[in-house]
Write a protein that holds these residues in place. Sequence first.
Motif, PDB file in Angstrom:
ATOM      1  N   MET A  37       0.500  -1.380   0.277  1.00 32.49           N
ATOM      2  CA  MET A  37      -0.168   0.194   0.324  1.00 32.49           C
ATOM      3  C   MET A  37       0.925   1.781  -0.115  1.00 32.49           C
ATOM      4  O   MET A  37       0.650   1.745   1.274  1.00 32.49           O
ATOM      5  CB  MET A  37      -0.726  -0.119   1.580  1.00 32.49           C
ATOM      6  CG  MET A  37      -1.828   1.066   1.261  1.00 32.49           C
ATOM      7  SD  MET A  37      -3.367   1.143  -0.093  1.00 32.49           S
ATOM      8  CE  MET A  37      -4.426  -0.556   0.454  1.00 32.49           C
ATOM      9  N   THR A  69      -6.550 -10.260  -0.814  1.00 37.86           N
ATOM     10  CA  THR A  69      -7.128  -9.153   0.488  1.00 37.86           C
ATOM     11  C   THR A  69      -6.628  -7.517  -0.343  1.00 37.86           C
ATOM     12  O   THR A  69      -7.686  -6.834  -0.522  1.00 37.86           O
ATOM     13  CB  THR A  69      -6.917  -8.665   1.784  1.00 37.86           C
ATOM     14  OG1 THR A  69      -7.154 -10.020   2.425  1.00 37.86           O
ATOM     15  CG2 THR A  69      -6.949  -7.828   2.619  1.00 37.86           C
ATOM     16  N   LYS A  70      -5.524  -7.920  -0.988  1.00 38.34           N
ATOM     17  CA  LYS A  70      -4.992  -6.762  -1.637  1.00 38.34           C
ATOM     18  C   LYS A  70      -5.737  -6.587  -3.082  1.00 38.34           C
ATOM     19  O   LYS A  70      -6.223  -5.629  -3.374  1.00 38.34           O
ATOM     20  CB  LYS A  70      -4.092  -6.735  -1.680  1.00 38.34           C
ATOM     21  CG  LYS A  70      -2.875  -5.360  -1.986  1.00 38.34           C
ATOM     22  CD  LYS A  70      -3.559  -4.287  -1.885  1.00 38.34           C
ATOM     23  CE  LYS A  70      -2.341  -3.027  -2.720  1.00 38.34           C
ATOM     24  NZ  LYS A  70      -2.715  -3.076  -3.415  1.00 38.34           N
ATOM     25  N   PHE A  72      -9.464  -4.738  -2.350  1.00 37.71           N
ATOM     26  CA  PHE A  72      -9.363  -3.555  -2.361  1.00 37.71           C
ATOM     27  C   PHE A  72      -9.040  -2.812  -3.788  1.00 37.71           C
ATOM     28  O   PHE A  72      -9.303  -1.750  -3.574  1.00 37.71           O
ATOM     29  CB  PHE A  72      -7.968  -3.202  -1.429  1.00 37.71           C
ATOM     30  CG  PHE A  72      -7.341  -1.703  -1.255  1.00 37.71           C
ATOM     31  CD1 PHE A  72      -8.674  -1.287  -0.247  1.00 37.71           C
ATOM     32  CD2 PHE A  72      -7.117  -0.978  -2.006  1.00 37.71           C
ATOM     33  CE1 PHE A  72      -7.954  -0.011  -0.205  1.00 37.71           C
ATOM     34  CE2 PHE A  72      -6.864  -0.111  -1.738  1.00 37.71           C
ATOM     35  CZ  PHE A  72      -7.650   0.203  -0.826  1.00 37.71           C
ATOM     36  N   GLU A 118      -8.395  -9.743   6.266  1.00 37.22           N
ATOM     37  CA  GLU A 118      -9.288  -8.816   7.152  1.00 37.22           C
ATOM     38  C   GLU A 118     -10.214  -8.858   6.606  1.00 37.22           C
ATOM     39  O   GLU A 118     -10.926  -9.642   5.361  1.00 37.22           O
ATOM     40  CB  GLU A 118      -9.079  -7.414   6.503  1.00 37.22           C
ATOM     41  CG  GLU A 118      -8.039  -6.245   6.852  1.00 37.22           C
ATOM     42  CD  GLU A 118      -7.722  -4.997   5.947  1.00 37.22           C
ATOM     43  OE1 GLU A 118      -6.964  -5.067   6.109  1.00 37.22           O
ATOM     44  OE2 GLU A 118      -8.458  -4.756   5.141  1.00 37.22           O
ATOM     45  N   GLN A 153     -14.264  -4.692   7.715  1.00 37.84           N
ATOM     46  CA  GLN A 153     -12.282  -4.164   7.763  1.00 37.84           C
ATOM     47  C   GLN A 153     -11.900  -3.768   6.566  1.00 37.84           C
ATOM     48  O   GLN A 153     -11.524  -2.795   6.367  1.00 37.84           O
ATOM     49  CB  GLN A 153     -11.489  -5.255   8.109  1.00 37.84           C
ATOM     50  CG  GLN A 153     -11.839  -5.062   9.854  1.00 37.84           C
ATOM     51  CD  GLN A 153     -10.508  -6.090  10.098  1.00 37.84           C
ATOM     52  OE1 GLN A 153     -10.611  -7.108   9.230  1.00 37.84           O
ATOM     53  NE2 GLN A 153     -10.008  -6.107  10.887  1.00 37.84           N
ATOM     54  N   GLN A 154     -12.365  -4.303   5.309  1.00 32.27           N
ATOM     55  CA  GLN A 154     -11.891  -3.680   4.168  1.00 32.27           C
ATOM     56  C   GLN A 154     -12.779  -2.693   3.706  1.00 32.27           C
ATOM     57  O   GLN A 154     -12.426  -1.815   2.951  1.00 32.27           O
ATOM     58  CB  GLN A 154     -11.941  -4.670   3.237  1.00 32.27           C
ATOM     59  CG  GLN A 154     -11.335  -6.248   3.532  1.00 32.27           C
ATOM     60  CD  GLN A 154     -10.995  -6.633   1.965  1.00 32.27           C
ATOM     61  OE1 GLN A 154     -11.631  -7.568   1.971  1.00 32.27           O
ATOM     62  NE2 GLN A 154     -10.078  -5.700   1.383  1.00 32.27           N
ATOM     63  N   GLN A 174     -13.978  -0.435   5.356  1.00 34.46           N
ATOM     64  CA  GLN A 174     -13.230   0.868   5.908  1.00 34.46           C
ATOM     65  C   GLN A 174     -12.293   1.289   6.119  1.00 34.46           C
ATOM     66  O   GLN A 174     -11.650   2.225   5.533  1.00 34.46           O
ATOM     67  CB  GLN A 174     -13.469   0.205   7.302  1.00 34.46           C
ATOM     68  CG  GLN A 174     -13.649   1.519   8.253  1.00 34.46           C
ATOM     69  CD  GLN A 174     -13.871   2.845   8.365  1.00 34.46           C
ATOM     70  OE1 GLN A 174     -15.426   2.723   7.985  1.00 34.46           O
ATOM     71  NE2 GLN A 174     -13.963   3.726   8.158  1.00 34.46           N
ATOM     72  N   SER A 175     -11.415   0.071   4.875  1.00 35.44           N
ATOM     73  CA  SER A 175     -10.441   0.379   4.562  1.00 35.44           C
ATOM     74  C   SER A 175     -10.105   0.921   3.310  1.00 35.44           C
ATOM     75  O   SER A 175      -9.439   2.113   3.017  1.00 35.44           O
ATOM     76  CB  SER A 175      -9.165  -0.876   4.715  1.00 35.44           C
ATOM     77  OG  SER A 175      -9.593  -1.731   3.396  1.00 35.44           O
ATOM     78  N   ASP A 230     -10.973   5.267   4.292  1.00 36.12           N
ATOM     79  CA  ASP A 230      -9.897   5.674   5.358  1.00 36.12           C
ATOM     80  C   ASP A 230      -8.936   5.993   4.141  1.00 36.12           C
ATOM     81  O   ASP A 230      -8.619   6.938   4.506  1.00 36.12           O
ATOM     82  CB  ASP A 230      -9.467   4.631   6.142  1.00 36.12           C
ATOM     83  CG  ASP A 230     -10.275   4.542   6.878  1.00 36.12           C
ATOM     84  OD1 ASP A 230     -11.029   4.820   8.003  1.00 36.12           O
ATOM     85  OD2 ASP A 230      -9.899   3.491   7.841  1.00 36.12           O
ATOM     86  N   SER A 231      -8.440   4.960   3.065  1.00 37.28           N
ATOM     87  CA  SER A 231      -7.979   4.992   2.503  1.00 37.28           C
ATOM     88  C   SER A 231      -8.370   6.859   1.642  1.00 37.28           C
ATOM     89  O   SER A 231      -7.481   7.352   0.572  1.00 37.28           O
ATOM     90  CB  SER A 231      -7.452   4.141   1.595  1.00 37.28           C
ATOM     91  OG  SER A 231      -6.860   2.569   2.519  1.00 37.28           O
ATOM     92  N   LYS A 240      -7.429   9.648   3.413  1.00 39.81           N
ATOM     93  CA  LYS A 240      -5.596   9.554   3.487  1.00 39.81           C
ATOM     94  C   LYS A 240      -4.659   9.956   2.118  1.00 39.81           C
ATOM     95  O   LYS A 240      -3.209  10.429   1.860  1.00 39.81           O
ATOM     96  CB  LYS A 240      -5.160   7.985   4.486  1.00 39.81           C
ATOM     97  CG  LYS A 240      -3.550   7.745   4.463  1.00 39.81           C
ATOM     98  CD  LYS A 240      -3.079   6.953   5.436  1.00 39.81           C
ATOM     99  CE  LYS A 240      -1.225   6.659   5.155  1.00 39.81           C
ATOM    100  NZ  LYS A 240      -1.386   4.933   5.432  1.00 39.81           N
TER     101      LYS A 240
END
Length: 275
Positions: A86, A148-149, A152, A200, A204-205, A207-208, A211-212, A215
């Motif tokens: 990431m 997981t990635k 995303f 995750e 959680q995913q 939210q990631s 959040d990203s 950020k």
Amino acid sequence: MEVSRDHQDKQLVPINIYYPEEYKGHPDVWIIFKKQMQLEKELERDAKAGLFHPDQYAFSAMNGLGHFEKIEKYFDEDKMIAGTAMIATVLNGPGDVDFMGPKNGEAMHMAPYNDKKPDQVMNQFYDDLKAATLGPEMTNNWLGMCMTKVSFNAVCNTLCTMFEINMGQFGEYSGAKDMAKQLFNEAHDACERAGIKMIEDRQQQVQSVLDSCVKLKYHYPSMYQDFSKGRPTEVDYINGYIAKVGRDNDYVCRTHEFVTQEVHLAEQMRQYHQK
């Protein structure tokens, strides 16, 4: 290379760069980053140049999936390290790299490709990544880590590309959370049927992503960067890979199938919008 962060503090960082046929070094670990579509020919060329040796390790944290099957043709699977990264960057031009987001905000995951305990070389490599402030975390579930990635990227990369927006702009949309949920639910459903345990959970995913989008609000994902420059995208190795996992396990990822086709349609339609 010229390196900056969020368009500021540009500085020149000297590096050595070689054609494969010119390189005479013998590194402990090869770090492999290549577009998925170009990897096979690159590995063939490197092997022909005599660069790979039995004592060497290979690490790759490329987007999507499908590359480890190519890499293991040249490296012992006990010496392969799977990874995800990431690390948001924008390539403004040749040799001009712009990091996105706060300093020391980068994060990585890594795992032995055979899911065994990391050996001494892998632990030393982990320490090097940590010293480089890349935020590595070690796990023993390489496939769940990578999926997981991939899932995303199947949200952020693909949707930002389709609508030609950065992550902050996607996060501003009131329906961003619901769109992410839909894509993540399909990815998790497919992985559960395949026996792949994500690192995750669904919440959680989602939210990631949210959040990203805060950020990394100025970041244009790599798929968009390829698309905007007229290059092929890696959608077949991201949304398309999730769709394949579903098909292989009697589950149709309808949204991922559709989105993959949409990106390819957008790629083809660029010919009508060229200035």
